[in-house]
Design an enzyme around this catalytic site. Structure first.
Site, short mmCIF file in Angstrom:
data_model
loop_
_atom_site.label_atom_id
_atom_site.label_comp_id
_atom_site.label_asym_id
_atom_site.label_seq_id
_atom_site.Cartn_x
_atom_site.Cartn_y
_atom_site.Cartn_z
CD1 TRP A 149 0.11 1.57 2.95
CD2 TRP A 149 0.21 -0.59 3.48
NE1 TRP A 149 0.75 1.47 4.15
CE2 TRP A 149 0.83 0.15 4.51
CE3 TRP A 149 0.17 -1.99 3.60
CZ2 TRP A 149 1.38 -0.44 5.63
CZ3 TRP A 149 0.72 -2.58 4.72
CH2 TRP A 149 1.31 -1.81 5.71
CG ASN A 150 4.92 1.42 1.44
OD1 ASN A 150 4.66 0.36 0.88
ND2 ASN A 150 6.16 1.80 1.66
CE LYS A 173 -2.29 -8.47 -4.89
NZ LYS A 173 -3.05 -7.47 -4.13
N GLY A 226 7.02 -6.13 -1.13
CA GLY A 226 6.19 -6.48 0.03
C GLY A 226 7.06 -7.07 1.12
N GLY A 227 6.47 -7.85 1.99
CA GLY A 227 7.20 -8.42 3.11
C GLY A 227 7.89 -9.73 2.75
CD GLU A 248 13.72 -3.61 -4.74
OE1 GLU A 248 14.06 -3.23 -3.60
OE2 GLU A 248 14.51 -3.69 -5.68
CG LEU A 249 11.62 -8.91 -0.16
CD1 LEU A 249 12.06 -10.28 0.27
CD2 LEU A 249 10.22 -8.95 -0.74
CB CYS A 282 10.99 -0.66 2.16
SG CYS A 282 11.35 0.48 0.82
CD GLU A 380 9.72 -3.90 7.24
OE1 GLU A 380 9.14 -4.95 6.90
OE2 GLU A 380 10.10 -3.04 6.43
P1 NAD Z 1 2.64 -7.85 2.00
O1 NAD Z 1 3.79 -8.71 1.67
O2 NAD Z 1 1.65 -8.32 3.01
O3 NAD Z 1 1.76 -7.51 0.70
C1 NAD Z 1 2.34 -6.97 -0.45
C2 NAD Z 1 1.50 -7.35 -1.65
O4 NAD Z 1 1.55 -8.76 -1.82
C3 NAD Z 1 0.01 -6.99 -1.53
O5 NAD Z 1 -0.44 -6.48 -2.77
C4 NAD Z 1 -0.63 -8.33 -1.23
O6 NAD Z 1 -1.97 -8.42 -1.65
C5 NAD Z 1 0.25 -9.26 -2.02
N1 NAD Z 1 0.20 -10.66 -1.59
C6 NAD Z 1 -0.09 -11.14 -0.35
N2 NAD Z 1 -0.05 -12.50 -0.35
C7 NAD Z 1 0.27 -12.88 -1.62
C8 NAD Z 1 0.48 -14.14 -2.25
N3 NAD Z 1 0.35 -15.28 -1.58
N4 NAD Z 1 0.80 -14.14 -3.56
C9 NAD Z 1 0.95 -12.99 -4.24
N5 NAD Z 1 0.75 -11.78 -3.69
C10 NAD Z 1 0.43 -11.71 -2.40
O7 NAD Z 1 3.28 -6.47 2.39
P2 NAD Z 1 2.56 -5.28 3.13
O8 NAD Z 1 2.47 -5.66 4.57
O9 NAD Z 1 1.36 -4.90 2.38
O10 NAD Z 1 3.68 -4.14 2.92
C11 NAD Z 1 4.69 -3.91 3.80
C12 NAD Z 1 5.97 -4.60 3.41
O11 NAD Z 1 6.43 -4.15 2.12
C13 NAD Z 1 7.09 -4.26 4.37
O12 NAD Z 1 7.85 -5.39 4.67
C14 NAD Z 1 7.91 -3.24 3.59
O13 NAD Z 1 9.22 -3.09 4.03
C15 NAD Z 1 7.81 -3.78 2.21
N6 NAD Z 1 8.18 -2.74 1.22
C16 NAD Z 1 9.37 -2.85 0.54
C17 NAD Z 1 9.77 -1.87 -0.38
C18 NAD Z 1 11.07 -1.96 -1.15
O14 NAD Z 1 11.21 -1.30 -2.19
N7 NAD Z 1 12.07 -2.72 -0.70
C19 NAD Z 1 8.96 -0.76 -0.57
C20 NAD Z 1 7.78 -0.67 0.15
C21 NAD Z 1 7.39 -1.67 1.04
#
Ligand code: NAD
Length: 488
Positions: A149-150, A173, A226-227, A248-249, A282, A380
């Site tokens: 989301w961010n 997505k 994402g995470g 990118e986590l 992140c 985190e």
């Molecule tokens: P998340 O991993 O829960 O979700 C991220 C995305 O993945 C969402 O769109 C979600 O719907 C999707 N998703 C969830 N389960 C899935 C699956 N099984 N298969 C495919 N897609 C799936 O992350 P979050 O909690 O929404 O976001 C926060 C995380 O993102 C933090 O860890 C943050 O550090 C990271 N982040 C990293 C960067 C970077 O550039 N390194 C930038 C921003 C955020």
């Protein structure tokens, strides 16, 4: 109630199901979003696959692709205010940051627009006199892009820009939390003149929509932000199709302050590093490592700044810290702080959700010098929570900085140039900021290693990562091919 739509094959649709989106500043439902099911995702991938093979896209010159990206950049710049307002409304990210960031997102598209016809192959000085050998760089195929989301407009730009510049097609997505800016972006993209299906935008929940997308047999590459837990599921899904991945986590980035630093700058940069974007970044500099001699003085200044931060509605230009995106994020931050304090960590300021409508959590500082296992130091938070440790020597600072499984970003504040160079070598992270923090540019690669993922976004390399190399061999001799049983 506002209504948003999917964008599949160049057409807008309601989708087969819908879900509510809440305004984090008030907690109220303000819009209905399409919830992609397997059939929607399949349709989006089929549209991207058809576009990838269509002469309307595959037959375009790289220069023509670049011109379309320039047009998209102009449209983003023209519509920056609408996009920024929607991002603020649906995610709670403050308007001060979204308006500046969306304007800069246009620059990312311009950078990749200019790069489109500079993605070059090569000619090889091959070791055989009767051969010409050259390399072609071709697009990898259909890319599945997934963002949290961010900063969705920003995080998608670093995927869409290089992937389209390279000639790929995509299904993006958007996050189920605050998808409005991406669905509005699709409307703007539609006006740029790309052939239908080149970019498709859906939203929905990870476990169904995301899983179908990342395991789809027609997806060649998955670009995920994402995470780390979700990333593991994504990598398992992509193994179905042996698709390549870029990840990118998260991070647990050290922010290191030596006693000789410009402390005014260091305090401001630390405030920016952990409280900007309400800590949902992140690269958040979430671990302050401060030289013991200045620890008390530095913490006092930081505490004063943290307590003076203007907390308020995200759509107010004077607000500095807005709400977190979801109630779950507030609960997580509160829980990590409470468990750390129960272990003996010292709460310097903040620590509890604010008693008001919306999902507000204040700037929080926790001194973890005597509690190296405190969860707010090791995990985190993705919220405005800073943990603090102190060090006596440079070697100790390095050891503490690298005591994490993450490896995304880091900050070093010192006036000692030779020490700064030593720190650059010693810190195990994809980004080192010296006497600054949280600076980004389309020209500079961005990414980490370990639990922070792999691959780089930004810069030339990101565009190359959306290509595959084809080796072409041309025999220049008219003589008969010699012994067929010997490899040439
Ligand atoms: P998340 O991993 O829960 O979700 C991220 C995305 O993945 C969402 O769109 C979600 O719907 C999707 N998703 C969830 N389960 C899935 C699956 N099984 N298969 C495919 N897609 C799936 O992350 P979050 O909690 O929404 O976001 C926060 C995380 O993102 C933090 O860890 C943050 O550090 C990271 N982040 C990293 C960067 C970077 O550039 N390194 C930038 C921003 C955020």
């Amino acid at each position: 109630m506002e209504q948003f739509q999917h964008y599949i094959g160049g057409a807008f649709s309601e989708g087969t199901a819908r879900f509510e989106s809440r305004n984090p500043a008030t907690g109220e439902v303000w819009a209905m979003m399409p919830e992609a099911q397997a059939e929607d995702v399949n349709a989006a991938v089929e549209a991207a696959h058809a576009a990838f093979r269509s002469p309307d896209w595959a037959g375009l010159s790289a220069t023509a692709r670049g011109k379309l990206l320039y047009r998209l950049a102009d449209l983003i710049a023209e519509n920056a205010e609408v996009l920024a307002r929607l991002e603020t409304r649906d995610t709670g990210k403050i308007i001060r940051e979204t308006s500046a960031q969306v304007a800069y997102v246009a620059e990312y598209y311009r950078y990749y627009a200019g790069l489109a016809d500079k993605i070059e192959g090569a000619h090889l000085p091959i070791d055989k006199p009767d051969m010409e050998v050259w390399l072609r760089r071709e697009p990898v195929g259909v890319v599945a892009a997934i963002v949290p989301w961010n900063s969705q407009l920003f995080l998608s730009a670093v995927k869409i820009g290089p992937a389209l510049a390279a000639g790929c097609t995509m299904v993006l997505k958007a996050s189920e939390d605050g998808p409005a800016p991406m669905l509005e972006f699709a409307r703007i993209f539609d006006r740029a003149g790309f052939p239908p299906g080149v970019l498709n935008v859906v939203t929905g929940f990870g476990s169904d929509c995301g899983a179908v997308l990342t395991s789809h047999p027609k997806v060649s590459h998955v670009a995920f932000t994402g995470g780390p837990g979700t990333a593991r599921a994504v990598v398992r899904n992509s193994a179905e199709n042996l698709a390549s991945t870029s990840l990118e986590l998260g991070g647990k980035s050290p922010f290191i302050v030596f006693a000789d630093a410009d402390l005014d700058s260091a305090v401001n940069a630390q405030v920016s590093g952990i409280f900007a974007a309400t800590g949902q970044s992140c690269v958040a500099g979430s671990r302050l490592l401060v030289e013991h001699a200045i620890k008390d003085a530095f913490l006092e200044r930081l505490k004063d700044k943290a307590e003076a931060v203007v907390i308020g509605p995200p759509d107010d230009m004077s607000t500095e810290v807005g709400p977190l995106c979801t109630r779950a994020q507030v609960d997580r931050a509160a829980d990590l702080v409470a468990r750390s304090v129960a272990m003996g960590a010292r709460l310097v300021t903040g620590g509890q959700a604010l008693d008001r409508a919306g999902t507000y959590f204040p700037p929080t500082i926790v001194d973890c010098t005597d509690t190296p296992d405190a969860p707010c130091l090791t995990e985190e938070v993705f919220g405005p929570v800073l943990s603090v440790q102190s060090f006596e020597t440079e070697a100790e600072a390095v050891e503490l900085a690298n005591a994490t499984e993450y490896g995304l970003a880091s900050g070093v504040f010192t006036r000692d140039l030779t020490r700064a160079h030593r720190m650059v070598r010693a810190i195990d992270a994809g980004i080192v900021w010296i006497n600054t923090y949280r600076a980004v540019s389309p020209i500079a690669p961005f990414g980490g290693h370990g639990l922070s993922g792999h691959g780089r976004e930004g810069g030339l390399q990101a565009a190359l990562d959306y290509t595959k190399v084809k080796s072409v061999w041309l025999r220049t001799s008219d003589d008969p091919i010699p012994d067929p049983f010997v490899m040439r």
